[in-house]
Design an enzyme around this catalytic site. Structure first.
Site, short mmCIF file in Angstrom:
data_model
loop_
_atom_site.label_atom_id
_atom_site.label_comp_id
_atom_site.label_asym_id
_atom_site.label_seq_id
_atom_site.Cartn_x
_atom_site.Cartn_y
_atom_site.Cartn_z
CG HIS A 1 -1.95 1.06 1.24
ND1 HIS A 1 -3.08 1.02 0.45
CD2 HIS A 1 -2.03 2.22 1.93
CE1 HIS A 1 -3.81 2.09 0.67
NE2 HIS A 1 -3.19 2.84 1.56
CG HIS B 1 -10.16 3.91 2.84
ND1 HIS B 1 -10.77 4.17 4.03
CD2 HIS B 1 -8.82 3.95 3.12
CE1 HIS B 1 -9.88 4.38 4.98
NE2 HIS B 1 -8.69 4.25 4.45
#
Length: 726
Positions: free
Chosen positions: A46, A92
């Protein structure tokens, strides 16, 4: 030599044994627990992009209008008259799968702070959402929509556009991509570089809690049976506090001595301090004992890895701290002196003056090993089963498509978003792209976000191209010139060879389309490991956010038909094919065939014609022909304008020719309407740009009618369309 380390501990920070060994070799020692946690989050997929980084180098990122490309909090481009537009999209996904409302809400909060950190005031939000089929996905769908609307509405930022798709593959792993667009005077654009040895690091905004710890690591793992145990990795948002933070940061630009502002997002203090220092080639020293906390007994590990929301790092020249503290106190926000910039290239973490971590900044930010994974080309798309397609009434097929979840009206969603707050939205959600005016100027920004996972599943390279082309056509349909792209690349587990191949192909498709269309990529995000037990991998889903500019927002075009008696024309009529279409999926249950061809020459010809025709005031409306094909696009124009259309029957020969003409999704096409007096000039323009211009019919009546082939009333269409998501 492989060192003994607890396997569960490594999984907690998303590190492999080989990566741990590399850390030990680089440090010349074993990291302590805090150092391991900091390296784990910053080396996570990420944060480090260790898998996608080599592939992303293909993307074009420069151009005369680019003020800031990838590598900062957000990208920025020059839109004229001294203004810069700042924008970015981020995912998200994993948090929203576990806690839909907070996952979506904090996704919005995070992308807002990325834009704020550049010195820009957010003026618009957009979202790109994917869920499993309704009604089974209702919890995720309702929770995410409420989270997006709740945060944006409370902040006073209009949510002006977006897209939603429903497919089986997203049932266990929904996608929530949020895009923010902001404005700043070009000469006041800020960069997050911790320059100046001895300058102060201030932590401003909310207090630090235990929410969100290991959030970045969590986003770098598949969702499995233990996913529910990671609920604490989902952050909790407070939009009212972030509104105060926004206003304080806007005023901060007027103070002397402000060096940089950096959002605290994924990996919290660990990433914000390290990345800010790395951009300046500096180091930093911070004391976690000075970090304001809302929970007792927090360890240095928890403080450094917390992803509590509504926090920013501000770098201030020594001596200017009192004015900054006074400003934030005015907004009831804390501004705590937690450390200083150093020149040794190290990030040193202290607790009450005692060093508890000491790591090279370069190891944290650039040290993650780049991964080139095994790649295996997936089998070609399944063939269309022509024998199973029995020609039927096109009117029945049109009603089925207009009432389907992927093509139905999005009004039940965007009516929950305040898209008019700020009084700058001049073209609201529901058409091709939104348009927001720049107050005090005639300039307008056209904003859209687009992607088609089914196209990419069938051919990821072509799917990547078509995502860019669709976004560009949506911008052009408003009369705006496309400027730049932000992308969010959502894929499954890249350690599976066919997924890594999909990622490489899709990035290549996006890169080639952007290069061909002359649209640079200035920011973006990669989200991998979007898989879940029982549902497998998501479709490869590159999402393209695009910004365009209108010299005069008053000349914007909308999609709805506006005047009875106008001609309806097809711009860019080209090859026809049913492959990969919504018609095949909805009416015949087939996901098959190769997606429509991306033809750069046709895209450019149609774009240039549209911009010239719109600029000359020759068009009354314009709409991109996309999913569902020509007939669905025409029905949308009628429903948005409240007027029907009468057309002669289409000429079509051969097997399934009528279905292909009505519902094929060939690219580079627009539906436009114009008055009869504009026809000679439009025909001249079409010849100049070598683009097809086909008269389809006349605006008028209360139905969509093709003589002898189809006749459907607008009332019946509207009922199907507006109830699709209910």
């Amino acid at each position: 030599m492989s060192l003994a380390v607890d396997e569960q501990q490594l999984r907690e920070v998303a590190l492999t044994q080989a990566e741990y060994d590399e850390i030990v070799d680089s440090l010349g020692r074993e990291p302590n627990l805090l150092e391991l946690g900091m390296l784990g989050v910053l080396w996570s997929e990420h944060c480090s992009y260790k898998t996608s980084r080599p592939l992303l180098r293909r993307l074009p990122t420069t151009g005369p209008q680019v003020l800031q490309g990838p590598g900062e909090n957000a990208g920025a481009v020059d839109v004229g008259e001294g203004w810069a537009v700042v924008f970015k999209v981020e995912s998200h996904n994993h948090p929203s799968a576990i806690e839909p409302y907070q996952g979506a809400a904090t996704g919005v909060g995070g992308i807002l702070r990325d834009v704020i950190a550049m010195g820009a005031r957010p003026v618009a939000l957009l979202d790109s959402l994917r869920f499993g089929p309704l009604p089974a996905s209702r919890r995720h769908f309702e929770g995410v929509v409420a989270g997006v609307g709740g945060y944006g509405n409370c902040m006073g930022i209009p949510t002006v556009g977006g897209e939603i798709y429903f497919e089986d593959c997203y049932a266990g792993n929904p996608l929530v991509n949020a895009m923010c667009v902001g404005l700043v005077r070009a000469d006041r654009l800020m960069r997050a570089r911790a320059e100046g040895t001895g300058n102060t690091l201030l932590l401003v905004g909310a207090q630090t809690g235990r929410d969100g710890i290991h959030g970045a690591s969590f986003a770098s793992l598949e969702l499995d049976a233990s996913a529910e145990e990671r609920r604490p990795a989902v952050q909790v948002g407070n939009p009212f506090l972030e509104k105060c933070l926004l206003e304080a940061c806007m005023e901060l630009q007027d103070l002397e001595g402000v060096v940089a502002v950096q959002d605290l997002g994924a990996a919290g203090l660990s990433s914000s301090v390290a990345e800010c220092a790395a951009r300046a080639g500096a180091g930093a020293r911070i004391d976690v004992a000075k970090v304001p906390r809302r929970e007792r007994g927090m360890t240095p590990y928890e403080v450094m890895l917390s992803e509590s929301q509504e926090r920013m790092l501000v770098v201030i020249e020594r001596g200017h701290e009192p004015a900054v503290r006074e400003l934030f106190a005015k907004w009831d926000l804390e501004a705590a002196d937690i450390g200083e910039v150093t020149d040794d290239g190290l990030l040193v973490v202290l607790e009450d003056g005692v060093a508890v971590a000491r790591l090279p900044v370069a190891l944290l930010t650039d040290g993650a090993p780049v991964r080139i994974l095994p790649s295996e080309r997936q089998a070609g798309p399944p063939r269309i089963d022509l024998a199973a397609i029995l020609p039927g009434e096109p009117g029945d097929a049109l009603l089925a498509l207009m009432g389907s979840a992927n093509l139905g009206s999005r009004r039940p969603v965007f009516r929950r978003y305040d898209h008019m707050v700020g009084d700058a939205t001049v073209l609201p959600p529901g058409g091709d792209a939104a348009v927001v005016r720049i107050n005090g100027s005639s300039l307008g920004l056209a904003l859209t976000i687009d992607g088609n996972g089914r196209y990419c599943e069938l051919d990821p390279y072509v799917g990547g191209q078509l995502a860019v082309a669709e976004a560009a056509r949506n911008v052009v349909a408003t009369g705006a010139r496309p400027l730049a792209v932000t992308d969010c690349l959502n894929f499954g587990n890249p350690e599976r060879p066919h997924v890594y191949w999909q990622l490489g192909e899709a990035v290549a498709g996006v890169a080639d389309a952007c290069q061909g269309l002359g649209i640079p990529v200035v920011s973006g995000n990669v989200s991998l490991y979007n898989e879940s037990e029982g549902f497998g991998s998501i479709y490869p889903t590159p999402v393209i956010g695009m910004v365009g500019v209108l010299a005069d927002y008053r000349k914007r075009l909308q999609a709805g038909l506006r005047a009875a008696g106008d001609f309806v024309l097809v711009v860019g009529d080209g090859p026809r094919d049913l492959a990969a279409s919504e018609y095949l999926k909805v009416v015949h249950g087939q996901v098959a065939g190769r997606p429509p061809h991306f033809d750069l020459a046709r895209e450019l010809a149609a774009r240039d014609f549209m911009l010239d025709a719109a600029g000359a005031g020759l068009l009354h409306s314009a709409h991109d022909v996309a999913e569902g094909g020509l007939l669905v696009a025409l029905a949308e124009c009628c429903l948005l304008g409240g007027l029907g259309v009468r057309c002669p029957g289409l000429r079509a020969d051969g097997e399934l020719a009528m279905e292909t003409a009505f519902f094929g999704e060939s690219q580079a096409r627009y539906l436009v309407s114009a008055g009869s007096r504009a026809m000679p000039e439009l025909q001249t323009l079409a010849r100049r740009h070598r683009v097809e211009l086909v008269l389809l019919g006349l605006v008028g009546g209360d139905r969509v009618e093709f003589e002898g082939q189809l006749k459907v009333g607008l009332a019946e269409l509207r009922e199907a369309w507006e109830n699709a998501l209910l």
